[in-house]
Design an enzyme around this catalytic site. Sequence first.
Site, PDB file in Angstrom:
ATOM      1  N   GLU A 170       0.819  -1.213   0.000  1.00 62.60           N
ATOM      2  CA  GLU A 170       0.000   0.000   0.000  1.00 62.60           C
ATOM      3  C   GLU A 170       0.857   1.268   0.000  1.00 62.60           C
ATOM      4  O   GLU A 170       0.533   2.256   0.659  1.00 62.60           O
ATOM      5  CB  GLU A 170      -0.979  -0.001   1.183  1.00 62.60           C
ATOM      6  CG  GLU A 170      -1.992  -1.128   1.110  1.00 62.60           C
ATOM      7  CD  GLU A 170      -3.197  -0.915   1.999  1.00 62.60           C
ATOM      8  OE1 GLU A 170      -3.203   0.065   2.763  1.00 62.60           O
ATOM      9  OE2 GLU A 170      -4.140  -1.715   1.920  1.00 62.60           O
ATOM     10  N   GLU A 208      -6.683  -8.038  -0.276  1.00 62.36           N
ATOM     11  CA  GLU A 208      -7.273  -7.830   1.052  1.00 62.36           C
ATOM     12  C   GLU A 208      -8.748  -7.501   0.922  1.00 62.36           C
ATOM     13  O   GLU A 208      -9.120  -6.383   0.592  1.00 62.36           O
ATOM     14  CB  GLU A 208      -6.563  -6.697   1.817  1.00 62.36           C
ATOM     15  CG  GLU A 208      -5.184  -7.056   2.312  1.00 62.36           C
ATOM     16  CD  GLU A 208      -4.621  -5.994   3.253  1.00 62.36           C
ATOM     17  OE1 GLU A 208      -5.414  -5.171   3.765  1.00 62.36           O
ATOM     18  OE2 GLU A 208      -3.399  -5.979   3.456  1.00 62.36           O
TER      19      GLU A 208
END
Length: 761
Positions: free
Chosen positions: A205, A276
Amino acid sequence: MFMMKQMMQYFYCNSWSWYYYWWWVVVATAVLEAGGDSSSSRNVTYDGRSLIIDGQRELLLSGSIHYPRSTPQMWPYLIGKAKEGGVDVIQTYVFWNVHEPQPGQYDFSGRNDLVKFIKEIQAQGLFACLRIGPFIESEWTYGYPTCLGLPFWLHDIPGIIYRSDNEPFKFFMQNFTTKIVNMMKSEGLYASQGGPIILSQIENEYQNIEAAFHEKGPSYVRWAARMAVGLQTGVPWIMCKQSDAPDPVINTCNGMRCGETFAGPNSPNKPSMWTENWTSFYQVFGGSPYIRSAQDIAFHVALFIAKKGSYVNYYMYHGGTNFGRSGAAYVMTSYYDQAPLDEYGLIRQPKWGHLKQLHAAIKSCSVTLLHGVHTNFSLGQLQEAHVFQDGSEGCVAFLVNNDPRKNATVQFQNASFELVPKSISILADCRDIIFNTATVKTKYNFRRTTPSQMFNSSERWEEFKDVIPSIFDTSIKSNTLLEHMNMTKDTTDYLWYTFRYLQNSNCTEPLLHIESRGHVVHTFANDMYSGSAHGSHDVKGFTFENSSILLNNDINNNISVLSVMVGLPDSGAYLESRFAGLTNVEIRCSDGFSYNLTNHDSGYQVGMLGEKLQIYNEQNLSNVDWIKATISTNQPLTWYKAIFDVVVGDELPLALNLSSMGKGEAWVNGQSIGRYWVSFHTSKGAPSQTLYHVPRSFLKPSGGGNLLVLFEEIGGDPLGISLNTISVDPPIAGPVSVPVPVPVQEEMDHHRQNLMLLMEL
C-alpha cells in the site's frame, strides 16, 4: 486435471443431477491426490485472466492467517478449517521486527517459525502467498496506517528515511528480503521448487504515501520491483494498491469493495487480483466491533469475480491475538475476531458457511469463468448482468441488483428473475440459480463463555508495588523534554518523566497541566497518585489537568509522570521523525501565573522495575518481595500473581475474563497474552475487550501450577477475574432468505464514509 475440471463443471453447470456431480468430485479428488507429487516443480505465470499454474488458469480463493497471532499447535487446525471452507491459498505477512529484533540477530522459533508454518500449508495441499514487505499492513506495532513491522533499531541508522529511495533504508530492506527469499529457497518452498508458495509481495500500500516523497517515491517503487524480481523466486511478485507497479509486478486491490473501486491491472497482460477483502476491521481500545455481514462479503466477492477477477483473499480469515506488545497504537489484543474463524479459531456462522457455499458455486464454473468471453449489460436502472460464454459448452451469468432496498424483477435469456435487494444471483448454466449472495442458508451459531475457575479468594493472590522514581533516582537528565520512543527503543511501553518543583505559598490552588503526544499519562506528586488521562486512536494528542494535586509549600516537591504508549504510532510518511511523549508540563496558579517545567531539569527512567527484573517469569519471582495482596481498586502500578490449575485433556479454548481490572498487561507462565485496557469504554459505556486468549500451549503439560502475573497501572480488582472456556453452541435457526437489513446497510455505509476516504478511494 483440466479435463476433470471441465467434466465436473459440465455436470453441474448444465443441470445434471447433484448425485453425478458429487460422484465426479470424489473421483477427481482421489485421482488428483493419488497422482500428485509434492516434490515436482510447478511453473507459475500469469496472463490477463488469471495466474497460470502448470499451464492451467486458476481461479483462487485465499485466506489470511498470521503465524505470530496464533501458536504452532493451532496452525494445523486453522489451515484445515480454511481448506474445509473452500480456501485454496493461505496468505501471510512476514514480520520483520519479530524476526530481526537486533541487526543480524534472527528469531524463527516458536510462533515465529515461518518455515514450519509454510510447510504445514504444503502438508494440507494448499498454496501460499508470502507477503514479505518488509513494510506490512497489519496493525502490527510501528507504522502506517497502524502497522509497519519494521524493527525499531532502524530508527537509529544515520540518515535513514523509511520507504524512500534512501540508501540506508534500501540496504537493510534488501538484506532482510533476501534473507527471507533465500530461507524459502533453501527449504524448497517456492512452487518453482515443488513448494506451495505461488506468489510473493514486495512493499505494501505504498501509493498511500508515495506522493509525500516526491521524486524519491516513484524511483523507490521501481527499485523495489527490480530488487524483488532479481531474487529469482520463480513465481510472480505483487504490489497491492500500487497502480504504478512496474512490469512484471502485478498491482492488486485492497479494501471492502474492490469490485466497485478497483481500476484494474495496469496492463492487459496482468490478472485482476484482490489481496485484502476485509471480513471485518481491526478494533481499537475504546472502539466498538465492526460487523460486516456474510451477505455483504459474498456480494462483493461475487461482483469482483463477475468483473473478471480471479484471485480473492479474505483479510482476515483468522485474525488471532496480538500477544505481548505487538499491537499497534491503541489496537486491541483481540484481532479481527469477526473473521470466518474467530480469535480462538472457532467457526463463526453464518459467515464461514455462507462463504463456503459461494466458493463451491464459483469453483464449479471456474473453467467457463476463466476461458469464456465476458460481456456485461444493463437489466434496469440499478441492475446489470455479467455473462461468461465458453462457446457452446458453458455459460455462467451474474445477475446483480445494486438497489439496497427494493426487489427487482428482470428479464434475462427469455426468463424472468426476481432479485432481492443488494444481491447477486449466480446462474451456472445461464438459467438456474445456484447461489444468491443475500440468501443465507447456513444456520447461525453463537459463542459461549463458561467460567471454569474463579480467582475470588484473596488467599491465592500476592502483590508487589512498583517503585515511583524521583528525579534523584534517575541517571538520565535533560533540560528539555525527551521523546518517548527514542528513549524506550520499543523495549517497553513505559517512560518516567520526573521533575523537582519548589512550591511557593503565593501559588494558591496549584493545577498540574500536562500536554502529551503519547497515549496515556499517570501522575504522582511526592509518591501520591494524582490521576491519569489518555488519548484515543483518532485523537493523537491529549491534555491532563488536576487542580487537587497535593504539594508542600516552600520545599521541593517530586513530580513523577509515567508516559505510556499502547503500541507505536500509526502515522504515515517520515515515521522515523515522529514525536511521542510529553510536550508541555506546567504548574498553573489561581492568579494566572504559571511555572513551566518543560525546559527545566528533568530526569528519565525507562520501564518499570518489575519489567526489568522480569518478575512475570517463575524463575525471577524471588527478585522482589511479594506480600499478601491487600486488593484495593485504588492501587496503581501494582503487580499481582496467582497460581492456577487447568483440566488436562479438555481442548476447548481458554480466556481470562479481566472485566474487573483497569489497564495493564498479563502473563501466563512467562508468556504475555497481551495488553488489557478494560477501563477504556466505548461510546456505549462498555469495555472494548474483556476476554483475553490463553492458548493451551502456554500452559504446563501437567495442567497444574500455572503462574498468572498481572501488571495493573491504575487499580483493578483481581478477585473478579475468572478463567473461562470458549465454545460455540450448536447452530440455531437463522434467516433463510434475507438481504442485509436496510438499517445495518446504512450503518455500514456510514462507517465506510471515513474509512474508504483514507484507505480505498
